[in-house]
Design a protein around this motif. Sequence first.
Motif, PDB file in Angstrom:
ATOM      1  N   PRO A 104       0.828  -1.208   0.000  1.00 40.23           N
ATOM      2  CA  PRO A 104       0.000   0.000   0.000  1.00 40.23           C
ATOM      3  C   PRO A 104       0.865   1.262   0.000  1.00 40.23           C
ATOM      4  N   VAL A 105       0.344   2.349  -0.577  1.00 45.34           N
ATOM      5  CA  VAL A 105       1.126   3.577  -0.678  1.00 45.34           C
ATOM      6  C   VAL A 105       0.319   4.782  -0.202  1.00 45.34           C
ATOM      7  N   VAL A 106       1.062   5.769   0.271  1.00 44.42           N
ATOM      8  CA  VAL A 106       0.528   7.103   0.537  1.00 44.42           C
ATOM      9  C   VAL A 106       1.409   8.067  -0.231  1.00 44.42           C
ATOM     10  N   GLY A 107       0.819   8.851  -1.129  1.00 43.85           N
ATOM     11  CA  GLY A 107       1.594   9.731  -1.976  1.00 43.85           C
ATOM     12  C   GLY A 107       1.613  11.166  -1.482  1.00 43.85           C
ATOM     13  N   ILE A 108       2.714  11.852  -1.784  1.00 41.05           N
ATOM     14  CA  ILE A 108       2.823  13.301  -1.602  1.00 41.05           C
ATOM     15  C   ILE A 108       2.952  13.869  -3.006  1.00 41.05           C
ATOM     16  N   SER A 109       1.981  14.642  -3.445  1.00 35.50           N
ATOM     17  CA  SER A 109       1.927  15.063  -4.835  1.00 35.50           C
ATOM     18  C   SER A 109       2.710  16.356  -5.070  1.00 35.50           C
ATOM     19  N   TYR A 110       3.738  16.248  -5.924  1.00 33.77           N
ATOM     20  CA  TYR A 110       4.469  17.433  -6.354  1.00 33.77           C
ATOM     21  C   TYR A 110       4.268  17.693  -7.843  1.00 33.77           C
ATOM     22  N   ASP A 111       3.598  16.759  -8.522  1.00 39.08           N
ATOM     23  CA  ASP A 111       3.438  16.819  -9.973  1.00 39.08           C
ATOM     24  C   ASP A 111       2.136  16.102 -10.325  1.00 39.08           C
ATOM     25  N   PRO A 112       1.443  16.538 -11.378  1.00 40.59           N
ATOM     26  CA  PRO A 112       0.190  15.866 -11.753  1.00 40.59           C
ATOM     27  C   PRO A 112       0.337  14.368 -12.010  1.00 40.59           C
ATOM     28  N   LYS A 113       1.543  13.932 -12.420  1.00 42.11           N
ATOM     29  CA  LYS A 113       1.724  12.502 -12.704  1.00 42.11           C
ATOM     30  C   LYS A 113       1.557  11.648 -11.445  1.00 42.11           C
ATOM     31  N   VAL A 114       1.926  12.208 -10.280  1.00 44.99           N
ATOM     32  CA  VAL A 114       1.760  11.472  -9.021  1.00 44.99           C
ATOM     33  C   VAL A 114       0.277  11.339  -8.698  1.00 44.99           C
ATOM     34  N   THR A 115      -0.454  12.435  -8.827  1.00 43.28           N
ATOM     35  CA  THR A 115      -1.893  12.424  -8.571  1.00 43.28           C
ATOM     36  C   THR A 115      -2.602  11.442  -9.496  1.00 43.28           C
ATOM     37  N   SER A 116      -2.225  11.455 -10.782  1.00 42.55           N
ATOM     38  CA  SER A 116      -2.851  10.554 -11.763  1.00 42.55           C
ATOM     39  C   SER A 116      -2.631   9.096 -11.387  1.00 42.55           C
ATOM     40  N   PHE A 117      -1.413   8.769 -10.979  1.00 43.91           N
ATOM     41  CA  PHE A 117      -1.137   7.374 -10.632  1.00 43.91           C
ATOM     42  C   PHE A 117      -1.894   6.938  -9.393  1.00 43.91           C
ATOM     43  N   LEU A 118      -1.940   7.790  -8.376  1.00 40.54           N
ATOM     44  CA  LEU A 118      -2.653   7.434  -7.149  1.00 40.54           C
ATOM     45  C   LEU A 118      -4.126   7.151  -7.434  1.00 40.54           C
ATOM     46  N   LYS A 119      -4.723   7.946  -8.312  1.00 42.29           N
ATOM     47  CA  LYS A 119      -6.118   7.700  -8.698  1.00 42.29           C
ATOM     48  C   LYS A 119      -6.252   6.372  -9.431  1.00 42.29           C
ATOM     49  N   LEU A 120      -5.259   6.073 -10.255  1.00 46.73           N
ATOM     50  CA  LEU A 120      -5.288   4.859 -11.055  1.00 46.73           C
ATOM     51  C   LEU A 120      -5.297   3.611 -10.188  1.00 46.73           C
ATOM     52  N   VAL A 121      -4.527   3.634  -9.099  1.00 43.20           N
ATOM     53  CA  VAL A 121      -4.441   2.453  -8.231  1.00 43.20           C
ATOM     54  C   VAL A 121      -5.280   2.606  -6.958  1.00 43.20           C
ATOM     55  N   GLU A 122      -6.075   3.660  -6.902  1.00 43.76           N
ATOM     56  CA  GLU A 122      -7.016   3.902  -5.799  1.00 43.76           C
ATOM     57  C   GLU A 122      -6.310   3.919  -4.438  1.00 43.76           C
ATOM     58  N   GLN A 123      -5.195   4.659  -4.395  1.00 38.75           N
ATOM     59  CA  GLN A 123      -4.443   4.843  -3.162  1.00 38.75           C
ATOM     60  C   GLN A 123      -4.452   6.330  -2.799  1.00 38.75           C
ATOM     61  N   PRO A 124      -4.338   6.672  -1.522  1.00 40.73           N
ATOM     62  CA  PRO A 124      -4.548   8.060  -1.103  1.00 40.73           C
ATOM     63  C   PRO A 124      -3.322   8.954  -1.274  1.00 40.73           C
ATOM     64  N   ALA A 125      -3.600  10.229  -1.483  1.00 40.47           N
ATOM     65  CA  ALA A 125      -2.583  11.281  -1.386  1.00 40.47           C
ATOM     66  C   ALA A 125      -2.790  11.991  -0.059  1.00 40.47           C
ATOM     67  N   ALA A 126      -1.692  12.236   0.647  1.00 31.81           N
ATOM     68  CA  ALA A 126      -1.795  12.967   1.916  1.00 31.81           C
ATOM     69  C   ALA A 126      -1.917  14.461   1.675  1.00 31.81           C
ATOM     70  N   GLY A 127      -1.618  14.886   0.442  1.00 32.52           N
ATOM     71  CA  GLY A 127      -1.715  16.301   0.105  1.00 32.52           C
ATOM     72  C   GLY A 127      -0.647  16.696  -0.887  1.00 32.52           C
ATOM     73  N   LYS A 128      -0.629  17.984  -1.223  1.00 33.92           N
ATOM     74  CA  LYS A 128       0.379  18.518  -2.134  1.00 33.92           C
ATOM     75  C   LYS A 128       1.584  18.987  -1.331  1.00 33.92           C
ATOM     76  N   VAL A 129       2.754  18.895  -1.954  1.00 31.99           N
ATOM     77  CA  VAL A 129       3.981  19.221  -1.243  1.00 31.99           C
ATOM     78  C   VAL A 129       3.980  20.669  -0.744  1.00 31.99           C
ATOM     79  N   GLU A 130       3.342  21.566  -1.499  1.00 37.27           N
ATOM     80  CA  GLU A 130       3.345  22.981  -1.120  1.00 37.27           C
ATOM     81  C   GLU A 130       2.477  23.270   0.095  1.00 37.27           C
ATOM     82  N   THR A 131       1.466  22.444   0.327  1.00 37.25           N
ATOM     83  CA  THR A 131       0.475  22.756   1.373  1.00 37.25           C
ATOM     84  C   THR A 131       0.298  21.628   2.384  1.00 37.25           C
ATOM     85  N   LEU A 132       1.176  20.640   2.386  1.00 37.02           N
ATOM     86  CA  LEU A 132       1.056  19.470   3.256  1.00 37.02           C
ATOM     87  C   LEU A 132       1.053  19.884   4.725  1.00 37.02           C
TER      88      LEU A 132
END
Length: 368
Positions: free
Chosen positions: A293-321
């Motif tokens: 299982p993964v928890v992503g920190i999104s710094y780029d749209p490609k990270v967000t896209s992948f997390l959606k693809l595998v239905e895993q959560p993002a903890a937030g964007k690097v700028e506003t985490l």
Amino acid sequence: MKRPAKAVVISGYYGFGNAGDEAVLFSIIQTLRSLRQNLRLIVLSQDPAKTAKAYGVEAVNRWNVFTVLKALRQADLLISGGGSLLQDVTGPRSILYYLGIVWAAKLLRRRVIFYSQGIGPVNGVAGRRLVKKIANRVDVITVRDDRSRKELLDMEVTQPPLYLTADPVLGLSRQDLNLNAAKELLLRNGIDPFRPVLGVSVREWRGLTGYYQVLAKGCDHLARHGWQVVFIPMHFPSDIAPSREVARWMKESSVILRENSPVTTVMGVIGHTSLMLGMRLHALIVAAVAGVPVVGISYDPKVTSFLKLVEQPAAGKVETLTEAELIQTLDQVILNITKQQEKVEERVAELRQDARKAAHLTLELLDK
């Protein structure tokens, strides 16, 4: 009757010590060879000797115009990809270099395929025009996500057949990771792979530093609940400095893996984690391949896209985490970790054939 070996040149960000891009190259080579063994593979690399030894291929200096042109003249086909080659977030040189290789191949009348590329963001007007001009001249385009497909269509790339596939690394399986070497590496660093391990992949991003402290709080939170925290530099040695910064802010103990290990060993280390907290896209992808299982920190749209693809959560964007956001996400995943593992395994199983589709299309193009 045995087919004569055909030559394929592979162009990408190879030989720079980036485990993510090396995982892409490894997966392209593995998949092509699983489908056809008698291929002559020539990789354009920053470190040709290391690349040739690591993968059992030919390799030439990516910066030497004469050796690159010689390789292209010998080739039946050019693979451009995978990875995020056509983007200008890191500056305009990436687009100029990779499209220059494609342009040279087309001038030499060689077939070209974009292999499961992640396209964009391309923000500059000149860059978008260049992508439109040259990408419309390639033979086949495959992209790793729908965002990349839309980006190409927005740039009016409509001439070649366009296929939606998946990141090449998703074509691998857990058996492709060097779990034994990884286990030895972890043990040498005082990590017990039979206890819960939090893998952490962190990178520098645009001079920001606030997220270091936030990540440290999240790591401490799990460490106090018995988790071992291991920083896994995906880009060696660049990722060691930000890993060290996060570890410095931590109150609990952690380990930074400082050995420049082969990519299969790095992937194996990720396979031994129980949860992957990552910024680097391919740290998350390799974890998913390993059923972690993964928890992503999104710094780029490609990270967000992948997390959606595998239905895993993002903890937030690097700028506003925030600390609260990160700890809440980690706790939710751990509370449902078996379900999260089942979900990621299910999604990767569905994506594996999509990831291998690019290799099938490559061989079809090669045989035309």
